[in-house]
Design a protein around this motif. Structure first.
Motif, PDB file in Angstrom:
ATOM      1  N   ARG A 131     -22.114 -81.331 -13.776  1.00 26.04           N
ATOM      2  CA  ARG A 131     -21.108 -80.810 -12.844  1.00 26.04           C
ATOM      3  C   ARG A 131     -19.859 -80.261 -13.522  1.00 26.04           C
ATOM      4  NH1 ARG A 131     -18.966 -84.727  -8.297  1.00 26.04           N
ATOM      5  NH2 ARG A 131     -17.546 -85.272  -9.968  1.00 26.04           N
ATOM      6  N   PRO A 132     -19.239 -80.958 -14.468  1.00 24.42           N
ATOM      7  CA  PRO A 132     -17.992 -80.411 -15.033  1.00 24.42           C
ATOM      8  C   PRO A 132     -18.200 -79.035 -15.639  1.00 24.42           C
ATOM      9  CG  PRO A 132     -18.356 -82.658 -15.782  1.00 24.42           C
ATOM     10  CD  PRO A 132     -19.593 -82.243 -15.063  1.00 24.42           C
ATOM     11  N   GLY A 133     -19.295 -78.865 -16.383  1.00 22.86           N
ATOM     12  CA  GLY A 133     -19.575 -77.578 -17.012  1.00 22.86           C
ATOM     13  C   GLY A 133     -19.787 -76.487 -15.971  1.00 22.86           C
ATOM     14  N   ILE A 134     -20.597 -76.816 -14.979  1.00 23.19           N
ATOM     15  CA  ILE A 134     -20.905 -75.817 -13.949  1.00 23.19           C
ATOM     16  C   ILE A 134     -19.633 -75.406 -13.208  1.00 23.19           C
ATOM     17  CG2 ILE A 134     -22.128 -75.424 -11.781  1.00 23.19           C
ATOM     18  CD1 ILE A 134     -24.338 -77.241 -12.844  1.00 23.19           C
TER      19      ILE A 134
ATOM     20  N   ILE B 130      -8.054 -72.969  -5.906  1.00 22.25           N
ATOM     21  CA  ILE B 130      -9.315 -72.988  -6.659  1.00 22.25           C
ATOM     22  C   ILE B 130      -9.198 -73.923  -7.860  1.00 22.25           C
ATOM     23  CG2 ILE B 130     -10.869 -71.608  -8.092  1.00 22.25           C
ATOM     24  CD1 ILE B 130     -10.231 -69.235  -6.333  1.00 22.25           C
ATOM     25  N   LEU B 131      -8.075 -73.811  -8.599  1.00 22.05           N
ATOM     26  CA  LEU B 131      -7.920 -74.631  -9.799  1.00 22.05           C
ATOM     27  C   LEU B 131      -7.824 -76.115  -9.445  1.00 22.05           C
ATOM     28  CD1 LEU B 131      -5.506 -72.412 -11.920  1.00 22.05           C
ATOM     29  CD2 LEU B 131      -7.963 -72.688 -12.162  1.00 22.05           C
TER      30      LEU B 131
ATOM     31  N   ARG C 238     -10.173 -79.274 -10.605  1.00 19.06           N
ATOM     32  CA  ARG C 238      -9.744 -80.587 -11.091  1.00 19.06           C
ATOM     33  C   ARG C 238     -10.439 -81.692 -10.304  1.00 19.06           C
ATOM     34  NH1 ARG C 238      -7.842 -81.283 -15.873  1.00 19.06           N
ATOM     35  NH2 ARG C 238      -9.160 -79.481 -16.160  1.00 19.06           N
ATOM     36  N   LEU C 239     -10.384 -81.533  -8.943  1.00 21.93           N
ATOM     37  CA  LEU C 239     -10.931 -82.583  -8.097  1.00 21.93           C
ATOM     38  C   LEU C 239     -12.419 -82.762  -8.343  1.00 21.93           C
ATOM     39  CD1 LEU C 239      -9.147 -81.990  -4.689  1.00 21.93           C
ATOM     40  CD2 LEU C 239      -8.847 -83.858  -6.300  1.00 21.93           C
ATOM     41  N   LEU C 240     -13.120 -81.622  -8.436  1.00 16.55           N
ATOM     42  CA  LEU C 240     -14.571 -81.692  -8.566  1.00 16.55           C
ATOM     43  C   LEU C 240     -14.979 -82.196  -9.947  1.00 16.55           C
ATOM     44  CD1 LEU C 240     -15.711 -78.526  -6.662  1.00 16.55           C
ATOM     45  CD2 LEU C 240     -16.089 -80.900  -6.044  1.00 16.55           C
TER      46      LEU C 240
END
Lengths: 360, 558
Positions: free
Chosen positions: B215-218, B275-276, B280-282
């Motif tokens: 997830r972080p990369g995507i 968006i940013l 962060r949240l995701l």
């Protein structure tokens, strides 16, 4: 000569173990060599143009100018307003000698913003009709373009449409298309209406055309003509030389499209067809003012005039002198004698009227 | 006392690093400050009209049409939503297929799927416009004849939005693909094998293990995509979509109201911050370390024949519509104009454009290393913040960045004219600084990710051996970072080659690039076949850049 950048201890000697480091060093060397080259460039006779015209034909003419006069031509191309912003920011250090644009509105904006200076010569006055240059010599035209209505021959009889105003009539509902109102040629057309009929009437015209549009504005002038040929709509508003573009296109399909279309020069019984110009003005702080004037003389002279009509299909300053067979085939027309300077004054009002009318 | 001097010494030692980060941050933040200052000014005339609804005498309910501003926001949001969905499906889907299975041609497919990056979005838009023009016209006429002219007008709106979302997704999905591919590749095989042993099928392993881990990369890849989408001007103009970015240009250029343009860009910045924030949240605060070294990287399962066929069909299909088809059209169009063209000027353009791009890459990479390394050695919150701010250039609308830099240039002319002359007129230095502000994030992200993979114990070991931080950087980190370098250079090179607004606004005279040449022929002259030649050369040059660097990458690995 030693090269100061290459000697910079950016990379400690010991660490040059990886193959990327020699590469980096080469790059640094190249970069500094380039910088030195820029400094030592010879300062021969030159003229610097900031131009909105991206035409390749222009570049050829500049080369010819250099060959004839020995004056080197530097060009910087961008959108007219970006160039004006840049010239303003550069102030008295601006290297530009000549500001060239494809629309009279931008020339007048440049003049109002105080980035041009009056400059002319007897030759220019002789070569350019009075209506196509500024009364105070801030700018002069070198080509003329007419904003006309192009219609599908098979669905519209000749004479069925004769004026810009016809496009708002109920029988044209769903049969008209045009490009976006942010297009400068549409804005100048609108400004000419405002100059003649006032803001309210011009707004109603724009709204009328918009209500008759077959689809929301999209694409270029060329796209409008392709859509009319395909049957999306029956008429569109375009500049004449885009028709020349189709006829002279490298793509065979464009020739077939041109075959299906015909040009109507609007308002021949009234004030005449709206025309616009490509032109240039000498910048206020031009370092090479005389060369700029020479270039304007060159561009308005018979030779360049015939090159323009043959390559970009724009009209020469004196339309009767057109050498291009294509331009001759479209026949003579009556142009709106409205002073071009007036158009620039209503440019913003034109943008506002389009916005209010919902012409996207 | 000794403790105090040690602390002071430490602070002094950090000073150069801190200063350089602050300088970069201030440079990058100046546009934001400019926006803030402009918004404080009173509104200009057109701003009121932009927010006003539009009369529609034809409306059956008597309702007005939405205001231009509403249109801009709707356009932008629709693009963002569509591009999010499509790039995630295409990017993550393909990345999973080429990561989860080990089959013949996997490397080839992985490369093919990255190639659309070499096509500038505006070129993609023009090519798709040309490709689908006839079908669009026939469908339009069919709808008009079978339903009504009004339905046909609506159809053309649906069509252009669909086409725009497709074109943007086709151009931008490689960002997500590459990010997801990297993430899947570096996942420990142990997790995936455990999941399989515990009875999960491939599908549920993907959903429950791989996807959450990646997830972080995507999300990082998706964020880049969304920022690009927000900032897209050329393709939107060609396809006739109104977005906040086109609004900024009309306010600035058509209405001549810089203040209104800046106001629109302020709205855009708000969207970008959202968006940013989502990013962060995701990404969350969770850290995803693998415990063992890369020896246990997941190399993929051997698929059955039918599965292999399926993977090939899907990936080739994607590659066909996103790369092969538009390039084929480009070749066809270029071939029409080729016979009566002299190619020499184009070759000169290739050299000058690539050389400009290489220099820009070099500067950006150095800035990115400086930033990422300082964040590593001085892990203070305000350094982190400065680094984040430095990356915002990617989010700031290109036109606004251009305007700000122009005004910087103006004041420089007054205070230090020789310097200004050198930066902006005799050389492309000014342009390169502009590129650096714009594209720092592109170079920074892979390098930062590379730094994170290097064990901090290495730094400590080098430090305790008495090596300075600079020596540690050059002898320990940079050699370990070479893959990240190359990855950063690929994307940067291609991005700079394609760049248009800044090149047009800030370049010195006689500074044609392949991109500006293409723009001139496509947009200003409307000569598609002639413009296709520099466009094709641009694509090929970018492709060569991509290929050279990817072979270098592969060589280094083996």
């Amino acid at each position: 000569m030693t090269n100061p950048l290459a000697q910079m201890p950016l990379i400690p000697h010991k660490s040059r173990t990886h193959p990327i480091f020699p590469l980096m060093r080469t790059i640094l060397n190249k970069a500094s060599a380039f910088l030195l080259l820029c400094f030592t460039a010879n300062a021969a006779e030159e003229v610097t143009i900031y131009s909105y015209r991206h035409y390749e034909a222009d570049q050829k003419l500049y080369e010819q100018f250099t060959a004839e006069t020995g004056i080197k031509v530097n060009t910087l191309k961008a959108k007219a307003d970006a160039l004006i912003a840049r010239i303003k920011a550069e102030g008295d250090k601006c290297p530009a000698d000549l500001f060239i644009t494809a629309d009279v509105g931008s020339l007048i904006k440049a003049q109002d913003d105080g980035i041009l200076q009056p400059a002319t010569s007897e030759l220019i006055k002789k070569q350019v009709p009075e209506s196509l240059r500024d009364s105070e010599d801030f700018w002069t035209a070198f080509t003329v373009r007419a904003r006309v209505i192009v219609y599908a021959k098979d669905r519209v009889k000749a004479g069925e449409i004769t004026s810009y105003e016809d496009l708002t009539k109920p029988e044209w509902k769903g049969r008209v298309i045009a490009r976006s109102s942010s297009n400068i040629y549409n804005q100048s057309l609108m400004a000419s209406f405002i100059a003649k009929h006032g803001e309210q009437k011009a707004y109603l015209w724009a709204r009328g055309v918009r209500m008759n549009m077959a689809r929301e504005p999209e694409g270029s002038d060329r796209d409008q003509m392709r859509a009319v040929a395909a049957g999306i709509a029956d008429a569109c508003i375009v500049n004449t030389y885009y028709m020349g573009l189709l006829v002279n296109s490298a793509d065979e399909k464009d020739h077939a499209i041109a075959e299906k279309l015909a040009i109507c020069f609007p308002n021949q019984d009234g004030v005449g067809t709206h025309i616009n110009i490509s032109g240039g003005g000498v910048c206020k702080y031009a370092p090479n003012k005389e060369n700029a004037v020479k270039l304007l003389e060159f561009l308005t002279a018979a030779n360049a005039q015939s090159v323009f009509s043959e390559t970009t299909s724009e009209y020469p300053l004196v339309r009767e002198n057109a050498t291009s067979e294509l331009l001759k085939s479209w026949g003579p027309f009556k142009a709106d004698p409205l002073k071009l300077e007036v158009i620039g004054k209503h440019r913003k009002a034109a943008a506002k009227a389009f916005l209010k009318a919902g012409w996207k | 006392m000794r403790h105090f001097t040690h602390k002071t010494f430490n602070k002094l030692r950090s000073l150069p690093w801190v200063l350089s980060v602050l300088v970069i941050a201030i440079l990058a933040a100046s546009p934001l400050f400019f926006i803030y200052k402009e918004v404080q000014q009173p509104t200009q005339e057109m701003w009121g009209f932009l927010a006003e609804e539009i009369e529609n005498p034809d409306s059956p309910t008597g309702e007005n049409d939405p205001s231009p501003l509403q249109n801009y926001v709707t356009g932008s949001l629709l693009m963002l939503a569509g591009v999010t969905v499509l790039t995630l499906i295409i990017g993550v889907g393909c990345a999973w297929l080429v990561s989860a299975f080990r089959f013949r041609g996997r490397a080839l497919l992985s490369v093919l799927l990255c190639l659309p990056m070499a096509i500038p979005t505006y070129v993609m838009a023009v090519m798709y416009n040309e490709l689908l023009m006839t079908s669009k016209y026939s469908l339009f006429i069919w709808v008009r004849e079978n339903y009504s002219p009004a339905a046909a007008a609506d159809f053309s709106i649906y069509w252009k939005f669909t086409l725009a979302i497709l074109v943007l997704s086709f151009s931008f999905y490689p960002y997500v693909f590459i990010a997801a591919r990297m993430a899947f590749k570096s996942q420990s095989a142990a997790y995936l094998e455990s999941s399989r042993v515990l009875g999960h099928g491939l599908g549920s392993t993907f959903l429950k293990i791989s996807l959450p881990l990646a997830r972080p990369g995507i999300i990082a890849g998706l964020t880049l995509t969304l920022l690009e989408t927000m900032n897209e001007f050329g393709a939107m103009k060609i396809l006739g979509i109104e977005t906040l970015t086109t609004g900024i240009f009309s306010a600035w250029l058509d209405f001549d109201e810089l203040n209104s343009a800046v106001r629109i860009s302020a709205i855009m910045m708000v969207l970008i911050f959202i968006i940013l924030l989502f990013e962060r949240l995701l990404r969350g605060r969770r850290k995803y370390h693998t415990h063992r070294s890369s020896a246990s990287d997941f190399h993929g399962l051997a698929p059955r024949k039918l599965t292999t066929a399926f993977i090939w069909t899907v990936c080739l299909g994607v590659s066909f519509v996103t790369f092969i088809l538009p390039v084929a059209k480009l070749v066809q169009q270029a071939a029409l104009a080729l016979p009566d063209r002299d190619l020499q000027p184009y070759l000169d353009l290739v050299l000058s454009s690539s050389w400009l791009a290489v220099r820009a890459c070099f500067v950006i990479i150095i800035a990115a290393i400086l930033l990422a390394y300082t964040v590593r050695i001085i892990p203070k919150w305000w350094i982190h913040l400065s680094a984040k701010i430095s990356l915002l250039g990617y989010a700031i609308p290109g036109a606004i960045l251009g305007v700000v830099l122009l005004s910087v240039k103006g004041s420089l002319h007054h205070s230090a004219d020789d310097l200004a002359q050198w930066i902006f007129h005799s050389t492309v230095t000014g342009l390169i600084i502009a590129y650096a502000i714009r594209f720092l994030a592109v170079g920074y992200n892979p390098i930062e990710a590379g730094f994170k993979k290097i064990n901090p114990h290495l730094d400590e070991a080098s430090g305790s051996l008495g090596k300075s931080r600079l020596t540690t950087l050059f002898r320990i980190h940079l050699p370990l970072l070479r893959h990240s370098f190359l990855a950063a250079i690929v994307v940067l090179f291609v991005d700079v080659m394609k760049e248009l607004p800044l090149t047009l606004i800030l370049g010195p005279s006689n500074n044609d690039t392949l991109a500006t040449k293409t723009y001139g022929l496509f947009a200003a002259e409307e000569r598609i076949p002639e413009g296709s030649i520099p466009a094709l050369i641009l694509v090929v040059t970018s492709l060569l850049g991509l290929l050279i660097i990817s072979t270098l990458l592969n060589k280094k690995r083996s």
